[in-house]
Design an enzyme around this catalytic site. Sequence first.
Site, PDB file in Angstrom:
ATOM      1  N   ILE B  74       0.840  -1.197   0.000  1.00  9.67           N
ATOM      2  CA  ILE B  74       0.000   0.000   0.000  1.00  9.67           C
ATOM      3  C   ILE B  74       0.880   1.254   0.000  1.00  9.67           C
ATOM      4  CG2 ILE B  74      -1.888   1.200   1.166  1.00  9.67           C
ATOM      5  CD1 ILE B  74      -2.575  -1.684   0.236  1.00  9.67           C
ATOM      6  N   ASN B 128       5.594   1.866  14.136  1.00 10.11           N
ATOM      7  CA  ASN B 128       5.689   0.929  13.013  1.00 10.11           C
ATOM      8  C   ASN B 128       7.122   1.011  12.485  1.00 10.11           C
ATOM      9  OD1 ASN B 128       5.608  -0.488  10.647  1.00 10.11           O
ATOM     10  ND2 ASN B 128       3.807   0.537   9.817  1.00 10.11           N
ATOM     11  N   CYS B 131       7.440  -1.531   8.310  1.00 10.17           N
ATOM     12  CA  CYS B 131       6.658  -1.618   7.084  1.00 10.17           C
ATOM     13  C   CYS B 131       7.578  -1.996   5.930  1.00 10.17           C
ATOM     14  CB  CYS B 131       5.963  -0.290   6.776  1.00 10.17           C
ATOM     15  SG  CYS B 131       5.055  -0.343   5.225  1.00 10.17           S
ATOM     16  N   THR B 193       3.994  -7.708   8.472  1.00  4.83           N
ATOM     17  CA  THR B 193       3.973  -8.572   7.289  1.00  4.83           C
ATOM     18  C   THR B 193       5.398  -8.973   6.916  1.00  4.83           C
ATOM     19  OG1 THR B 193       3.994  -6.643   5.860  1.00  4.83           O
ATOM     20  CG2 THR B 193       1.846  -7.600   6.362  1.00  4.83           C
ATOM     21  N   GLY B 241      -1.441 -13.748  10.709  1.00  3.98           N
ATOM     22  CA  GLY B 241      -2.198 -14.905  10.248  1.00  3.98           C
ATOM     23  C   GLY B 241      -3.351 -15.328  11.117  1.00  3.98           C
TER      24      GLY B 241
END
Lengths: 262, 298
Positions: B74, B128, B131, B193, B241
């Site tokens: 994104i 974060n 990313c 991720t 997950g």
Amino acid sequence: MKLHRTEALSRERFGDHVRLRYRWDAPSIEPGRFIVARAGDLSAGLAPFLPRPFFVHDFADGVASLLFEVRGAGTAALADWGADVNVSEPLGRGFDLGGIGDGPVALIGGDVWVAPLKLLARRLALLGVSHDVYLELPATASETYVDLLHRAYPSATLAPTDGGPEAPRTVLERVGDLTRYRAVFASGPSEMLAVLSEACAGRIAAQLALRERMACADGSCFGCAVAMADGSYARACVEGPVFAAEELARPSGGVTIAGALP
Amino acid sequence: MNPVDSARALAVELCGIPLGTPLIPAAGTLGKEALDGVKGIYGAILPKTVTPEPRAGNPPPRVAEVPAGMVNSIGLQNPGLDRFLDDLDAYDVGLPIFVSVAADTVAQFAAACERLSADPRVAAVELNLSCPNVEHGGLQFCAGPGTVGGVVGVCRAALRGKPLLVKLTVEDAVANAIAAEGAGADAVTLVNTVPALVVDARERRVFLRGGLSGPAIKPVALRAVYEASRALGVPVVGCGGVASGTDVAEFMLAGATAVQVGSGRFARDASEILGEFAGYLSAEGLQARELTGLLGRN
């Protein structure tokens, strides 16, 4: 995403295309909105992982339908597997029918993207808005699919293409003088929409229903980005999937439209 | 189990903040348009990562489905901190609001934390640092314990009176988590991720370079949570997950105090995940807070 288990009333095959009808208890569905769907129950696991987005093809008397091409595991399962389907509520922003008076308006579609135009035609008829339907017919279309189009859009002008470089212009040539219409509502392959968008620019209001790859389908993930004229990205699932043509970026004369997840 | 007992069974506490359930949306997976009915599902709300300045995000395509999950790129599309805070009330559903922050530099991270300190609507901040989809403000802050400790220390000083969570990548997760704790993190979130690539063989091109999420990464995330939680004194928030109530239980048993649900809620209704987890607790005769780290101790 909350999905509702509902009864699949029928699945009809038209070559690679399927029309799936399911019960949906709602007073109405706005044309141009979409749902996400997946087949069967989840006890066998999440495969494929994501539900698939589809325009609502038609809706009347508590029965909704989808029209899609079988392209991969998600659509194949919806076409063949199990008696039930799981569908979301209708999502997104559909066609804006304000300002069109009693018409006439043009509905222009191509290939499997014709799906949202059926419900739009139904709504326009209900509103007494005069409309003409023009559908691009790809060279690869099967006889059964052509038969489906004849039945779904009985008054449509079909524009067969040869799949060549001029194919995106074919349907536009069949429309002829666009300016006799008060508005254009279109859903088709990106090349066709690009040509249409160019032809309408500054002359006639056009609304384009876009197909995009989606993940969340509710505005959360920003995965279904659509490039806008102001340089920003909008979300097809919330700000769309129907956009006014002038809202969209037109890099190299065309709108950027990716295929939906198969 | 009656509703009162069920609510009691689901409640946990994270960094002194009572959470009605251990579920927290992973950053970027629960937007303001999708907040109807979420109050009973999540223990806190965590909007999409915000950066000091607006970001347009990456050009499409941004998502691709893969077996047992999806890859996204994104690019941290967001309106910037000013407009984010102007709009923060939209996320007020009566739950604590955690704010996820990314930035290009340590100084920008600190400035953002300073501003968030002053906003009473913000219950906690999650850095974060991981990313995978942006050139700056991304994984370079997870380059090693030194860089993690550096940015966390500065942010800890800037964020007064509020818990600081640090979201890390899977690579070197334990060493980075120890560094984050050492620099003052109140909790670590594991994992973001996983860096991934999707190739279009027919077109012979890279289709998407991004981060993998979904059930495909659950075992990887579980191991990171399991190992980090044994090395840390601060809580671990599990992420990666989660798509069922059993997944929630597994993360908590492995050592998580709370659990983030990300792309799993694209595939399923999050209320079903919580319902399954409540069913697990009832069947096992346990309360959520008792699960944390219970693995191997029974």
